[in-house]
Design an enzyme around this catalytic site. Structure first.
Site, PDB file in Angstrom:
ATOM      1  N   ASP A 252      -6.204  -7.224   3.947  1.00  0.00           N
ATOM      2  CA  ASP A 252      -7.359  -6.565   3.328  1.00  0.00           C
ATOM      3  C   ASP A 252      -8.278  -7.612   2.710  1.00  0.00           C
ATOM      4  O   ASP A 252      -9.488  -7.625   2.939  1.00  0.00           O
ATOM      5  CB  ASP A 252      -6.857  -5.584   2.263  1.00  0.00           C
ATOM      6  CG  ASP A 252      -7.984  -4.904   1.512  1.00  0.00           C
ATOM      7  OD1 ASP A 252      -8.909  -4.399   2.173  1.00  0.00           O
ATOM      8  OD2 ASP A 252      -7.938  -4.883   0.266  1.00  0.00           O
TER       9      ASP A 252
ATOM     10  N   ASP B 287     -12.134  -9.232   4.231  1.00  0.00           N
ATOM     11  CA  ASP B 287     -13.413  -9.193   3.515  1.00  0.00           C
ATOM     12  C   ASP B 287     -14.025 -10.587   3.473  1.00  0.00           C
ATOM     13  O   ASP B 287     -15.228 -10.775   3.660  1.00  0.00           O
ATOM     14  CB  ASP B 287     -13.226  -8.699   2.069  1.00  0.00           C
ATOM     15  CG  ASP B 287     -13.513  -7.210   1.924  1.00  0.00           C
ATOM     16  OD1 ASP B 287     -13.229  -6.467   2.887  1.00  0.00           O
ATOM     17  OD2 ASP B 287     -14.012  -6.796   0.860  1.00  0.00           O
TER      18      ASP B 287
ATOM     19  N   LYS C 102       3.157 -15.283   1.573  1.00  0.00           N
ATOM     20  CA  LYS C 102       3.454 -16.147   0.430  1.00  0.00           C
ATOM     21  C   LYS C 102       4.963 -16.367   0.422  1.00  0.00           C
ATOM     22  O   LYS C 102       5.675 -15.900  -0.479  1.00  0.00           O
ATOM     23  CB  LYS C 102       2.975 -15.490  -0.874  1.00  0.00           C
ATOM     24  CG  LYS C 102       1.474 -15.501  -1.068  1.00  0.00           C
ATOM     25  CD  LYS C 102       0.942 -16.843  -1.569  1.00  0.00           C
ATOM     26  CE  LYS C 102       1.287 -17.067  -3.028  1.00  0.00           C
ATOM     27  NZ  LYS C 102       0.778 -18.405  -3.485  1.00  0.00           N
TER      28      LYS C 102
ATOM     29  N   TYR D 247       0.826  -1.212   0.000  1.00  0.00           N
ATOM     30  CA  TYR D 247       0.000   0.000   0.000  1.00  0.00           C
ATOM     31  C   TYR D 247       0.861   1.265   0.000  1.00  0.00           C
ATOM     32  O   TYR D 247       0.420   2.322  -0.448  1.00  0.00           O
ATOM     33  CB  TYR D 247      -0.912   0.030   1.233  1.00  0.00           C
ATOM     34  CG  TYR D 247      -2.241  -0.655   1.041  1.00  0.00           C
ATOM     35  CD1 TYR D 247      -2.311  -1.988   0.661  1.00  0.00           C
ATOM     36  CD2 TYR D 247      -3.429   0.042   1.254  1.00  0.00           C
ATOM     37  CE1 TYR D 247      -3.536  -2.612   0.500  1.00  0.00           C
ATOM     38  CE2 TYR D 247      -4.658  -0.582   1.093  1.00  0.00           C
ATOM     39  CZ  TYR D 247      -4.706  -1.906   0.717  1.00  0.00           C
ATOM     40  OH  TYR D 247      -5.923  -2.511   0.565  1.00  0.00           O
TER      41      TYR D 247
ATOM     42  N   ASP E 111      -3.021 -17.938  -0.070  1.00  0.00           N
ATOM     43  CA  ASP E 111      -4.054 -18.572  -0.912  1.00  0.00           C
ATOM     44  C   ASP E 111      -4.716 -19.718  -0.151  1.00  0.00           C
ATOM     45  O   ASP E 111      -5.941 -19.873  -0.169  1.00  0.00           O
ATOM     46  CB  ASP E 111      -3.476 -19.029  -2.266  1.00  0.00           C
ATOM     47  CG  ASP E 111      -2.211 -19.875  -2.145  1.00  0.00           C
ATOM     48  OD1 ASP E 111      -1.623 -19.954  -1.035  1.00  0.00           O
ATOM     49  OD2 ASP E 111      -1.800 -20.463  -3.166  1.00  0.00           O
TER      50      ASP E 111
HETATM   51  C1  IPM Z   1     -10.411  -1.428   3.841  1.00  0.00           C
HETATM   52  C2  IPM Z   1     -10.684  -0.780   2.520  1.00  0.00           C
HETATM   53  C3  IPM Z   1      -9.561   0.215   2.236  1.00  0.00           C
HETATM   54  C4  IPM Z   1      -8.290  -0.597   2.068  1.00  0.00           C
HETATM   55  C5  IPM Z   1      -9.781   1.166   1.068  1.00  0.00           C
HETATM   56  C6  IPM Z   1     -11.072   1.933   1.176  1.00  0.00           C
HETATM   57  C7  IPM Z   1      -8.615   2.127   0.924  1.00  0.00           C
HETATM   58  O1  IPM Z   1     -10.822  -1.742   1.534  1.00  0.00           O
HETATM   59  O2  IPM Z   1     -10.299  -0.718   4.846  1.00  0.00           O
HETATM   60  O3  IPM Z   1     -10.322  -2.657   3.884  1.00  0.00           O
HETATM   61  O4  IPM Z   1      -8.005  -1.136   0.993  1.00  0.00           O
HETATM   62  O5  IPM Z   1      -7.543  -0.681   3.042  1.00  0.00           O
HETATM   63 MG    MG Z   2     -10.808  -3.748   2.251  1.00  0.00          MG
END
Ligand code: IPM
Ligand code: MG
Length: 373
Positions: free
Chosen positions: A252, A256, A195, A144, A228
């Site tokens: 990240d 999710d 990885k 990032y 993975d």
């Molecule tokens: C998160 C989001 C952020 C990230 C974006 C909005 C920059 O996806 O907080 O997980 O990628 O970190």
């Molecule tokens: Mg995210």
């Protein structure tokens, strides 16, 4: 001497951010009235909302406010309206600057399945019932922020895009310590994700985590897992995990994925923490994982629960108030058991309600829970 009120900065942001933040306001007011928990509250702009007003997704003034206050509550940023902006002023840059300048290297993303929602997950209820995973994502390093980065045009006209995964051993160790400490207080199991089979920085991550374990945390069980495989294991048998620690990008993605196990992205809160200073105070920002959801923004459909559990995390991690945090969580659990649902967690036979009705129901339930306690 009167104790100084704690100072909060609210940054609702874009999309559904302002709607879910409005429900937190209700809970803040409840604690103020019922528990004499008064906060000094400032509100600021971030993301596209700030860009529209000031031409930047975060002003220096708002950045300074964030650094001064005891905790930041953050809604969400981004949306199609700002898709064509230059990278340097995209709404997301506001959030990334907050994380970087506040040095919030440890991002805690708990994926907890509330009992009444086991049936709402896209996975079979027996796979997710009782699930309680803590993902610790490194938040201020990795690809990032790594240099070099950017897109260049080569002499022959070919474009070349570059981002760089970079970690130093101290960066790995400081997030590793947070993860080991959490594991110690939980089931004593930590999975470290990378990885190492294809990335040198991943192999270093693995070696550094192992060395940290052997030196300081041999009482915690440490397992290494490729990213993975971790994604696959999360949907195959998530209960095998207690705490997971990963770099910025893998964290990240996996968070999710873990969020979805709980029924909806609308259920997952997060805490982003910096290092503690001499007085034990740390920079902290709390935000739901769901993002700005522009497709439903302004329609009263958003699920406020992740924002409310983010507030509960704030009570727990910034202000050491686990009982008060528990009140919020119990109230949410009860309201879900009573059958209220926002659209994202709707199930047959339940009552679909708006963001506001859900927020109001949770505050009403707070009264019941507090009385019973
Ligand atoms: C998160 C989001 C952020 C990230 C974006 C909005 C920059 O996806 O907080 O997980 O990628 O970190
Ligand atoms: Mg995210």
């Amino acid at each position: 001497m009167m104790a100084r009120n704690k100072k909060l900065l609210l940054l609702p942001g874009d999309g559904i951010g302002p709607e879910v933040m409005a429900e937190v306001r209700r809970v803040i007011d409840w604690f103020d009235k019922e528990r004499a928990l008064g906060f000094d509250i400032e509100e600021g702009l971030v993301g596209g909302a700030s860009y529209d007003q000031h031409g930047t997704p975060l002003t220096d003034g708002t950045m300074d406010l964030a650094l001064e206050c005891d905790a930041v509550l953050f809604g969400a940023v981004g949306g199609p309206k700002w898709d064509d902006l230059d990278f340097s002023v995209k709404p997301e840059r506001g959030l990334l600057r907050l994380r970087k300048d506040m040095d919030l290297f440890a991002n805690l993303r708990p994926a907890v399945v509330f009992g009444p929602l086991a049936e709402a997950s896209t996975l079979k209820p027996e796979i997710v019932r009782g699930l309680d995973i803590m993902i610790v994502r490194e938040l201020t390093g990795g690809i990032y922020f790594g240099e070099p980065r950017g897109v260049e045009t080569l002499p022959d006209g070919t474009r070349r895009g570059v981002n760089t995964e970079v970690y130093t051993t101290p960066e790995v160790e400081r997030v590793g310590r947070v993860a080991f400490e959490l594991a110690k207080k939980r089931r004593g199991l930590l999975h470290s994700i990378e990885k190492a089979n294809v990335m040198e920085s991943g192999l270093m991550w693995r070696e550094d985590m192992q060395a940290l374990h052997d030196r300081e945390f041999s009482d915690v069980e440490l397992q290494h897992m490729y990213a993975d495989n971790a994604a696959m294991q999360l949907v195959r048998d998530p209960q095998q995990f207690d705490v997971m620690v990963a770099g910025n990008l893998f964290g990240d993605i996996l968070s999710d994925c873990a969020a979805m196990l709980t029924g909806s992205l609308g259920m997952l809160p997060s805490a982003s923490l910096g290092a503690a200073d001499e007085t034990g105070r740390r920079q902290a920002l709390y935000e739901p994982v769901h993002g700005s959801a522009p497709d439903i923004a302004g329609e009263g459909k958003a699920n406020p629960i992740a924002m409310l559990t983010s507030y509960a995390m704030m009570l727990r991690y910034s202000f050491d108030m686990p009982e008060e945090a528990g009140l919020v969580e119990t109230a949410i659990d009860n309201v879900l058991a009573g059958g209220l649902r926002t659209g994202d967690i709707m199930q047959t036979g339940k009552a679909r309600v708006s963001t506001k009705v859900m927020g109001e129901a949770i505050v009403a339930e707070l009264n019941q829970v507090a009385e019973a306690a």
